[in-house]
Design an enzyme around this catalytic site. Structure first.
Site, mmCIF file in Angstrom:
data_model
loop_
_atom_site.group_PDB
_atom_site.id
_atom_site.type_symbol
_atom_site.label_atom_id
_atom_site.label_comp_id
_atom_site.label_asym_id
_atom_site.label_seq_id
_atom_site.Cartn_x
_atom_site.Cartn_y
_atom_site.Cartn_z
ATOM 1 N N ASN A 1 36.350 46.260 37.088
ATOM 2 C CA ASN A 1 35.532 46.636 38.258
ATOM 3 C C ASN A 1 35.604 48.144 38.510
ATOM 4 O O ASN A 1 34.593 48.787 38.797
ATOM 5 C CB ASN A 1 36.036 45.917 39.525
ATOM 6 C CG ASN A 1 35.759 44.439 39.501
ATOM 7 O OD1 ASN A 1 35.022 43.946 38.656
ATOM 8 N ND2 ASN A 1 36.363 43.715 40.433
ATOM 9 N N ARG B 1 36.368 50.585 36.377
ATOM 10 C CA ARG B 1 35.685 51.346 35.320
ATOM 11 C C ARG B 1 34.167 51.269 35.473
ATOM 12 O O ARG B 1 33.450 52.236 35.234
ATOM 13 C CB ARG B 1 36.117 50.825 33.940
ATOM 14 C CG ARG B 1 37.416 51.441 33.456
ATOM 15 C CD ARG B 1 38.030 50.659 32.337
ATOM 16 N NE ARG B 1 38.805 49.536 32.861
ATOM 17 C CZ ARG B 1 39.495 48.702 32.101
ATOM 18 N NH1 ARG B 1 39.495 48.836 30.783
ATOM 19 N NH2 ARG B 1 40.185 47.721 32.653
ATOM 20 N N SER C 1 48.830 40.375 31.579
ATOM 21 C CA SER C 1 49.021 40.883 32.948
ATOM 22 C C SER C 1 49.584 39.812 33.896
ATOM 23 O O SER C 1 49.108 39.666 35.026
ATOM 24 C CB SER C 1 47.701 41.460 33.494
ATOM 25 O OG SER C 1 47.232 42.494 32.662
ATOM 26 N N ASP D 1 38.411 41.754 34.679
ATOM 27 C CA ASP D 1 38.912 43.125 34.727
ATOM 28 C C ASP D 1 37.758 44.105 34.506
ATOM 29 O O ASP D 1 36.751 43.763 33.899
ATOM 30 C CB ASP D 1 39.985 43.292 33.630
ATOM 31 C CG ASP D 1 40.897 44.479 33.905
ATOM 32 O OD1 ASP D 1 40.851 45.025 35.025
ATOM 33 O OD2 ASP D 1 41.650 44.858 32.993
ATOM 34 N N SER E 1 46.605 40.120 41.718
ATOM 35 C CA SER E 1 47.915 39.793 41.150
ATOM 36 C C SER E 1 49.040 40.249 42.076
ATOM 37 O O SER E 1 48.828 41.063 42.979
ATOM 38 C CB SER E 1 48.071 40.444 39.776
ATOM 39 O OG SER E 1 48.335 41.829 39.925
ATOM 40 N N HIS F 1 34.352 46.430 42.973
ATOM 41 C CA HIS F 1 34.876 45.142 43.438
ATOM 42 C C HIS F 1 33.789 44.328 44.117
ATOM 43 O O HIS F 1 33.704 43.111 43.956
ATOM 44 C CB HIS F 1 36.043 45.360 44.411
ATOM 45 C CG HIS F 1 37.236 46.002 43.770
ATOM 46 N ND1 HIS F 1 37.705 45.604 42.543
ATOM 47 C CD2 HIS F 1 38.041 47.017 44.174
ATOM 48 C CE1 HIS F 1 38.762 46.351 42.224
ATOM 49 N NE2 HIS F 1 38.970 47.221 43.188
ATOM 50 N N LEU G 1 32.705 20.909 39.660
ATOM 51 C CA LEU G 1 33.650 21.915 39.162
ATOM 52 C C LEU G 1 34.823 22.131 40.127
ATOM 53 O O LEU G 1 34.631 22.168 41.346
ATOM 54 C CB LEU G 1 32.882 23.238 39.011
ATOM 55 C CG LEU G 1 33.697 24.493 38.691
ATOM 56 C CD1 LEU G 1 34.051 24.535 37.209
ATOM 57 C CD2 LEU G 1 32.917 25.752 39.066
HETATM 58 C C1 IPE Z 1 44.747 41.806 36.106
HETATM 59 O O1 IPE Z 1 44.073 43.010 36.060
HETATM 60 C C2 IPE Z 1 44.736 41.254 37.503
HETATM 61 C C3 IPE Z 1 43.445 40.800 37.992
HETATM 62 C C4 IPE Z 1 42.353 40.766 37.310
HETATM 63 C C5 IPE Z 1 43.418 40.348 39.377
HETATM 64 P P1 IPE Z 1 44.811 44.417 36.241
HETATM 65 O O2 IPE Z 1 43.781 45.451 36.124
HETATM 66 O O3 IPE Z 1 45.633 44.398 37.472
HETATM 67 O O4 IPE Z 1 45.799 44.424 34.985
HETATM 68 P P2 IPE Z 1 46.469 45.634 34.225
HETATM 69 O O5 IPE Z 1 47.059 46.536 35.276
HETATM 70 O O6 IPE Z 1 45.403 46.326 33.447
HETATM 71 O O7 IPE Z 1 47.490 45.009 33.337
HETATM 72 C C1 IPE Z 2 39.731 43.921 38.298
HETATM 73 O O1 IPE Z 2 39.206 45.203 38.163
HETATM 74 C C2 IPE Z 2 39.849 43.492 39.745
HETATM 75 C C3 IPE Z 2 41.218 43.486 40.286
HETATM 76 C C4 IPE Z 2 42.304 43.674 39.606
HETATM 77 C C5 IPE Z 2 41.352 43.251 41.727
HETATM 78 P P1 IPE Z 2 40.118 46.514 38.192
HETATM 79 O O2 IPE Z 2 40.179 47.006 39.584
HETATM 80 O O3 IPE Z 2 41.434 46.243 37.566
HETATM 81 O O4 IPE Z 2 39.256 47.488 37.303
HETATM 82 P P2 IPE Z 2 39.779 48.561 36.260
HETATM 83 O O5 IPE Z 2 40.712 47.865 35.322
HETATM 84 O O6 IPE Z 2 40.487 49.623 37.051
HETATM 85 O O7 IPE Z 2 38.557 49.059 35.587
HETATM 86 MG MG MG Z 3 42.172 46.472 35.693
#
Ligand code: IPE
Ligand code: IPE
Ligand code: MG
Length: 241
Positions: free
Chosen positions: A20, A22, A194, A18, A63, A35, A129
């Site tokens: 990316n 931010r 999540s 999580d 997700s 991303h 792996l």
């Molecule tokens: C969880 O991250 C899903 C993935 C990393 C693919 P999210 O960014 O979607 O989760 P929430 O919205 O903060 O719960």
């Molecule tokens: C995780 O990073 C990647 C995916 C959920 C695809 P985010 O896109 O959720 O990044 P934040 O949480 O907004 O920083």
């Molecule tokens: Mg996120």
């Protein structure tokens, strides 16, 4: 730097990558750039995990709830997915990595589904792996799909009511045959699951770091493993003396 020499390496590490968005925002860049950078970190982490002797690495790529994001962001993620599937095949072959996808893949475009099938097919005999990617994955969706398959087998008589156990239910999940994760790492500080691996994480040790996913590296992984080594896993029993 952690001294890894005497550390127990968890057999299965699950990752919620999580942060990316931010990471990109901090730099004044579009979320998509986060991303893109995150994909590079995934590649590095696969190689690192293989070298460290981790047997299973499961990452949350997309997700069932991520479809709620803007059309632009979802589209960009699909394009990245297309691009990295090709690279991943090369990396998997070079590192003896077996790739497996969990989640409902049929919601993706046909070429992506074919790419996923190809990745699995061409790496299935690799013995290093096992790299598991959760795409269009939701823990609740996975359980619902499993229950539906069980109901179908009950109807045909392939499964008897008395045979419904924790073990048999687990064999209907996408993760059939894969041991439960020992360690869950979530980057970017959020203290929630999540909808990730809800069944499988029952006794997993949870480690959360504030590090944003694109910044995750060897040192961060070693810190997580060092923390795991300090945990006392009781599985509902009493502390070993
Ligand atoms: C969880 O991250 C899903 C993935 C990393 C693919 P999210 O960014 O979607 O989760 P929430 O919205 O903060 O719960
Ligand atoms: C995780 O990073 C990647 C995916 C959920 C695809 P985010 O896109 O959720 O990044 P934040 O949480 O907004 O920083
Ligand atoms: Mg996120």
């Amino acid at each position: 730097m952690e001294n890894m020499e005497h550390m127990v390496i968890p057999e299965h590490v699950a990752l919620i990558l999580d942060g990316n968005g931010r990471w990109a925002k901090k730099r004044g860049l579009p979320r998509t750039m986060g991303h893109k950078e995150g994909c590079v970190t995934v590649e590095k982490t696969v190689e690192l995990a293989a070298r460290m002797g981790i047997k299973y690495l499961t990452v949350y790529g997309f997700s069932t709830e991520n479809w709620k994001r803007s059309v632009e962001e979802v589209g960009a993620l699909m394009q990245l997915f297309r691009f990295y599937m090709v690279r991943l095949l090369k990396i998997a072959k070079a590192n003896n990595v077996r790739v497996k996808m969990i989640g409902e893949r049929n919601r993706f475009d046909k070429d992506i589904v074919e790419g996923i099938n190809r990745l699995e097919r061409e790496t299935k005999d690799n013995t290093g792996l096992t790299f598991i990617i959760a795409v269009n994955y939701g823990g609740r969706d996975e359980i619902v799909r499993a229950v539906r398959k069980m109901a179908a087998d009950l109807e045909t008589g392939a499964l008897q009511k008395e045979e419904i156990t924790e073990q048999s239910l687990a064999s209907y999940l996408d993760t059939a045959g894969i041991p439960d994760p020992d360690l869950l790492i979530r980057t970017s500080g959020e203290l929630r699951l999540s909808n990730y691996l809800l069944w499988q994480l029952a006794y997993t040790e949870i480690y959360v770091t504030d590090c944003l996913w694109p910044d995750f590296d060897k040192e961060e992984l070693e810190k997580a493993i060092a923390a795991y080594n300090k945990r006392d896993r009781r599985f509902g029993g009493v502390k070993a003396t």
